[in-house]
Design a protein around this motif. Sequence first.
Motif, PDB file in Angstrom:
ATOM      1  N   LEU A  19       0.832  -1.202   0.000  1.00  0.00           N
ATOM      2  CA  LEU A  19       0.000   0.000   0.000  1.00  0.00           C
ATOM      3  C   LEU A  19       0.867   1.254   0.000  1.00  0.00           C
ATOM      4  O   LEU A  19       0.551   2.242  -0.697  1.00  0.00           O
ATOM      5  CB  LEU A  19      -0.930   0.007   1.220  1.00  0.00           C
ATOM      6  CG  LEU A  19      -1.903   1.189   1.304  1.00  0.00           C
ATOM      7  CD1 LEU A  19      -2.838   1.220   0.103  1.00  0.00           C
ATOM      8  CD2 LEU A  19      -2.710   1.125   2.602  1.00  0.00           C
ATOM      9  N   THR A  20       1.962   1.240   0.755  1.00  0.00           N
ATOM     10  CA  THR A  20       2.883   2.379   0.758  1.00  0.00           C
ATOM     11  C   THR A  20       3.444   2.628  -0.638  1.00  0.00           C
ATOM     12  O   THR A  20       3.514   3.765  -1.107  1.00  0.00           O
ATOM     13  CB  THR A  20       4.035   2.136   1.746  1.00  0.00           C
ATOM     14  OG1 THR A  20       3.496   1.978   3.064  1.00  0.00           O
ATOM     15  CG2 THR A  20       5.016   3.292   1.753  1.00  0.00           C
ATOM     16  N   ARG A  21       3.844   1.560  -1.307  1.00  0.00           N
ATOM     17  CA  ARG A  21       4.377   1.694  -2.667  1.00  0.00           C
ATOM     18  C   ARG A  21       3.325   2.250  -3.628  1.00  0.00           C
ATOM     19  O   ARG A  21       3.596   3.183  -4.398  1.00  0.00           O
ATOM     20  CB  ARG A  21       4.865   0.321  -3.172  1.00  0.00           C
ATOM     21  CG  ARG A  21       5.329   0.335  -4.627  1.00  0.00           C
ATOM     22  CD  ARG A  21       5.703  -1.066  -5.100  1.00  0.00           C
ATOM     23  NE  ARG A  21       4.570  -1.983  -5.096  1.00  0.00           N
ATOM     24  CZ  ARG A  21       3.662  -2.053  -6.065  1.00  0.00           C
ATOM     25  NH1 ARG A  21       3.717  -1.238  -7.104  1.00  0.00           N
ATOM     26  NH2 ARG A  21       2.677  -2.937  -5.994  1.00  0.00           N
ATOM     27  N   ILE A  22       2.112   1.707  -3.567  1.00  0.00           N
ATOM     28  CA  ILE A  22       1.044   2.135  -4.469  1.00  0.00           C
ATOM     29  C   ILE A  22       0.664   3.587  -4.203  1.00  0.00           C
ATOM     30  O   ILE A  22       0.483   4.385  -5.132  1.00  0.00           O
ATOM     31  CB  ILE A  22      -0.174   1.205  -4.316  1.00  0.00           C
ATOM     32  CG1 ILE A  22       0.170  -0.196  -4.840  1.00  0.00           C
ATOM     33  CG2 ILE A  22      -1.395   1.770  -5.031  1.00  0.00           C
ATOM     34  CD1 ILE A  22      -0.822  -1.257  -4.414  1.00  0.00           C
ATOM     35  N   TRP A  23       0.550   3.946  -2.923  1.00  0.00           N
ATOM     36  CA  TRP A  23       0.221   5.330  -2.561  1.00  0.00           C
ATOM     37  C   TRP A  23       1.265   6.285  -3.101  1.00  0.00           C
ATOM     38  O   TRP A  23       0.951   7.346  -3.653  1.00  0.00           O
ATOM     39  CB  TRP A  23       0.113   5.437  -1.043  1.00  0.00           C
ATOM     40  CG  TRP A  23       0.150   6.829  -0.504  1.00  0.00           C
ATOM     41  CD1 TRP A  23      -0.846   7.766  -0.599  1.00  0.00           C
ATOM     42  CD2 TRP A  23       1.227   7.452   0.211  1.00  0.00           C
ATOM     43  NE1 TRP A  23      -0.451   8.939   0.014  1.00  0.00           N
ATOM     44  CE2 TRP A  23       0.811   8.764   0.520  1.00  0.00           C
ATOM     45  CE3 TRP A  23       2.484   7.019   0.625  1.00  0.00           C
ATOM     46  CZ2 TRP A  23       1.643   9.649   1.222  1.00  0.00           C
ATOM     47  CZ3 TRP A  23       3.290   7.892   1.318  1.00  0.00           C
ATOM     48  CH2 TRP A  23       2.868   9.189   1.605  1.00  0.00           C
ATOM     49  N   HIS A  24       2.537   5.919  -3.000  1.00  0.00           N
ATOM     50  CA  HIS A  24       3.612   6.774  -3.503  1.00  0.00           C
ATOM     51  C   HIS A  24       3.539   6.903  -5.024  1.00  0.00           C
ATOM     52  O   HIS A  24       3.694   8.008  -5.570  1.00  0.00           O
ATOM     53  CB  HIS A  24       4.963   6.191  -3.084  1.00  0.00           C
ATOM     54  CG  HIS A  24       6.136   6.959  -3.591  1.00  0.00           C
ATOM     55  ND1 HIS A  24       6.512   8.177  -3.072  1.00  0.00           N
ATOM     56  CD2 HIS A  24       7.017   6.693  -4.603  1.00  0.00           C
ATOM     57  CE1 HIS A  24       7.572   8.631  -3.718  1.00  0.00           C
ATOM     58  NE2 HIS A  24       7.897   7.754  -4.655  1.00  0.00           N
ATOM     59  N   GLU A  25       3.284   5.791  -5.711  1.00  0.00           N
ATOM     60  CA  GLU A  25       3.240   5.817  -7.177  1.00  0.00           C
ATOM     61  C   GLU A  25       2.029   6.577  -7.696  1.00  0.00           C
ATOM     62  O   GLU A  25       2.124   7.328  -8.673  1.00  0.00           O
ATOM     63  CB  GLU A  25       3.245   4.387  -7.733  1.00  0.00           C
ATOM     64  CG  GLU A  25       4.559   3.658  -7.531  1.00  0.00           C
ATOM     65  CD  GLU A  25       4.546   2.274  -8.141  1.00  0.00           C
ATOM     66  OE1 GLU A  25       3.649   1.984  -8.969  1.00  0.00           O
ATOM     67  OE2 GLU A  25       5.438   1.466  -7.801  1.00  0.00           O
ATOM     68  N   GLU A  26       0.885   6.401  -7.059  1.00  0.00           N
ATOM     69  CA  GLU A  26      -0.351   7.014  -7.537  1.00  0.00           C
ATOM     70  C   GLU A  26      -0.533   8.446  -7.032  1.00  0.00           C
ATOM     71  O   GLU A  26      -1.315   9.210  -7.604  1.00  0.00           O
ATOM     72  CB  GLU A  26      -1.553   6.171  -7.094  1.00  0.00           C
ATOM     73  CG  GLU A  26      -1.633   4.821  -7.754  1.00  0.00           C
ATOM     74  CD  GLU A  26      -1.840   4.937  -9.253  1.00  0.00           C
ATOM     75  OE1 GLU A  26      -2.895   5.446  -9.688  1.00  0.00           O
ATOM     76  OE2 GLU A  26      -0.919   4.532 -10.006  1.00  0.00           O
ATOM     77  N   GLN A  27       0.167   8.818  -5.970  1.00  0.00           N
ATOM     78  CA  GLN A  27       0.087  10.170  -5.397  1.00  0.00           C
ATOM     79  C   GLN A  27      -1.361  10.558  -5.090  1.00  0.00           C
ATOM     80  O   GLN A  27      -1.808  11.669  -5.398  1.00  0.00           O
ATOM     81  CB  GLN A  27       0.746  11.193  -6.340  1.00  0.00           C
ATOM     82  CG  GLN A  27       2.230  10.924  -6.547  1.00  0.00           C
ATOM     83  CD  GLN A  27       2.910  11.974  -7.395  1.00  0.00           C
ATOM     84  OE1 GLN A  27       2.274  12.636  -8.213  1.00  0.00           O
ATOM     85  NE2 GLN A  27       4.198  12.128  -7.212  1.00  0.00           N
ATOM     86  N   VAL A  28      -2.087   9.633  -4.502  1.00  0.00           N
ATOM     87  CA  VAL A  28      -3.476   9.857  -4.122  1.00  0.00           C
ATOM     88  C   VAL A  28      -3.526  10.207  -2.638  1.00  0.00           C
ATOM     89  O   VAL A  28      -2.673   9.771  -1.861  1.00  0.00           O
ATOM     90  CB  VAL A  28      -4.316   8.594  -4.416  1.00  0.00           C
ATOM     91  CG1 VAL A  28      -3.871   7.417  -3.563  1.00  0.00           C
ATOM     92  CG2 VAL A  28      -5.798   8.857  -4.244  1.00  0.00           C
TER      93      VAL A  28
END
Length: 268
Positions: free
Chosen positions: A197-206
Motif C-alpha cells: 500500500l505504501t508503494r502504491i500510494w507513492h506511485e499514484e500520489q493519491v
Amino acid sequence: MTAAALSANGSSPASTRGEVSIRDLSKSFRIAGRDFPVIRNLNVAIGAGESLVIVGASGSGKTTLLRILAGLETADAGDVRVSGRQVSGVGAERAMIFQEPRLLPWVNVLGNVAFGLELRQGARKVPRREAEAQARHYLSLVGLTDFADAFPRQLSGGMAQRVGIARALAVQPEILLLDEPFGALDAMTRITMQNELTRIWHEEQVTMVLVTHDLEEAVYLADRVLVLPKEKHRAPRLLDIDLPRPRDRSSPAFTRYREALLQEFGLH
C-alpha cells in the motif's frame, strides 16, 4: 514527542485536487430515545497526497468519520469538502476500501476491477474495452497480472484485498478511504500489504485516509495520525510522523512514535 491538540477554528487555504477540509463536524446516533455523540466539533485539514491514519478506541467515531467522508453517512452539523466541493453523497472522486474486499463472486478478477469503470454514467462512462485495459494496468500495479481470469474463491485473503485496492484505484479517485483494510489478514500478510500500500500510494500520489486499530500500522503508513478520543470532553489530537520512507519498524525513532500513541490511550 507528543500529539498536538487540534485548533477549534482550524481552517485551510483554498482547496486543490485531493485536499480535504473538515470543519465543525458533529455526529450523534439516537439509541433507545437518547442521543449519543460520536464526533463533536471536529476540525481537520488534509493535504493533497497526504496519508492520514485515524486511530481511536471502539466507539470513538473512526468508521463514522470515514463514512461521512465517503458520503455514506450524513453529519448532524459541520462542513466537509473534497477539492473544494461539499460532500453531499457518494462521488467518483472518492473510493472506499472495506475490511472485506466485497468482490463479486461470479465475476473474474479482471471483471471485478473493471466493474466500477463500466458503471460510470454519462460522459465519464468508460467503454468495456478501455475499462478492461485500465483494469489490467491496475492489476499489474498490485502484482496480480497473472490472476486476471481467476475468480474470488480462488484467491487468498491478501490477493482478494489487492483486487479491492486495484478496483478502487481504477476509477482514479482523488481520495482513497480505507476502513481496517488489513484487519482480517494474518500478521505476515498484513505487513506485506502495508508495504504494498505504501508503494502504491507513492506511485499514484493519491490522498489516503485510513482507519486502523493497529498503532504500529498507523506509524508505518501515516504522514499524520489523528487520535479520536472516546471521551467526548477530550479534544482530538494530531501526531506528525516525521520518519523517512521506507520506514524501519525496528528503529528507536519508530518505537518512540508507537510509544507516543500508546501514551495517548494511557497504555504506557
